[in-house]
Design an enzyme around this catalytic site. Sequence first.
Site, PDB file in Angstrom:
ATOM      1  CB  SER A 197       0.373   4.701   2.345  1.00 36.30           C
ATOM      2  OG  SER A 197      -0.293   4.917   1.122  1.00 36.30           O
ATOM      3  CG  HIS A 206       3.763   3.288  -1.489  1.00 40.22           C
ATOM      4  ND1 HIS A 206       3.739   4.618  -1.136  1.00 40.22           N
ATOM      5  CD2 HIS A 206       2.600   2.759  -1.001  1.00 40.22           C
ATOM      6  CE1 HIS A 206       2.613   4.881  -0.468  1.00 40.22           C
ATOM      7  NE2 HIS A 206       1.906   3.768  -0.377  1.00 40.22           N
ATOM      8  CG  ASP A 237       5.712   5.968  -3.349  1.00 36.59           C
ATOM      9  OD1 ASP A 237       4.790   5.512  -4.061  1.00 36.59           O
ATOM     10  OD2 ASP A 237       5.639   6.058  -2.114  1.00 36.59           O
TER      11      ASP A 237
END
Length: 280
Positions: free
Chosen positions: A149, A258, A225
């Site tokens: 991320s 995620h 995600d």
Amino acid sequence: MNETLELLEEHRLFGGWQQRYRHTSSSVNGPMTFSIYLPPTADDTPPPVLYWLSGLTCNDENFTTKAGAQRIAAELGLVLVMPDTSPRGETVANDPGYDLGQGAGFYVNATQAPWAAHYRMYDYVSIELPALVREHFNVSDRQSISGHSMGGHGALMLALRHPKRYRSASAFAPIVNPSEVPWGCKAFTAYLGTDETTWRAYDTCYLLAQTTARLPLLVDQGDSDQFLPDQLQPARLAQQAEEQGWPLTLRTQSGYDHSYYFIASFIEDHLRFHASHLKA
């Protein structure tokens, strides 16, 4: 350099050692912590290093405790180094939002008050920490970088800015175009100011379009995600790579979100990818 390391904890793990340290950082002008996994070694040959950069709200312990990377790192003989995601402390500027301030350094060198006093994570990760690791541990100068991320943004950005410094780079659900998405716009405005031309030095899509050097990139993205549509934009990276003839492997993983469950599912692929380039 001769910086003093304070050992905070140490655990035997898969024949190696999982350790956590604190030190005073000249880059961020205060204390920093990092975790390191030292694999078992058959001789005194210095092993290569993989740096891992974590995402928003994380510190150096999330990857250490959740990714399950040490077993494969022990097998492959890889040192894993996990820095914190920002400077911390009562004197360090902060913000009520989870996506700015402590835990959200974005791996840039801030130029704006009040952030510029401490938020110099780019220098810390790219210069100070590798020098510190080489000084205090038996490691080779062969290194690669990975992240998740915000940390995926950091890993790809650092690799593109220093393609001769890293043998390979990879990322899970990276923020590849921070100049154009809400997370990045908020952080870059605060840390770097409103002149958007200064943001480009930290934007993977822009860097990939400008860089002539080549190094192998691996990116995994889950199609479930929750941040995919608004924040991550991997299709933009794929388009830039295709236009530039860049050796990018972008994999879409069905049903994955995620979280660290996603990372744990594919971290072995990433470690073996990096080992193949670190030991080539």
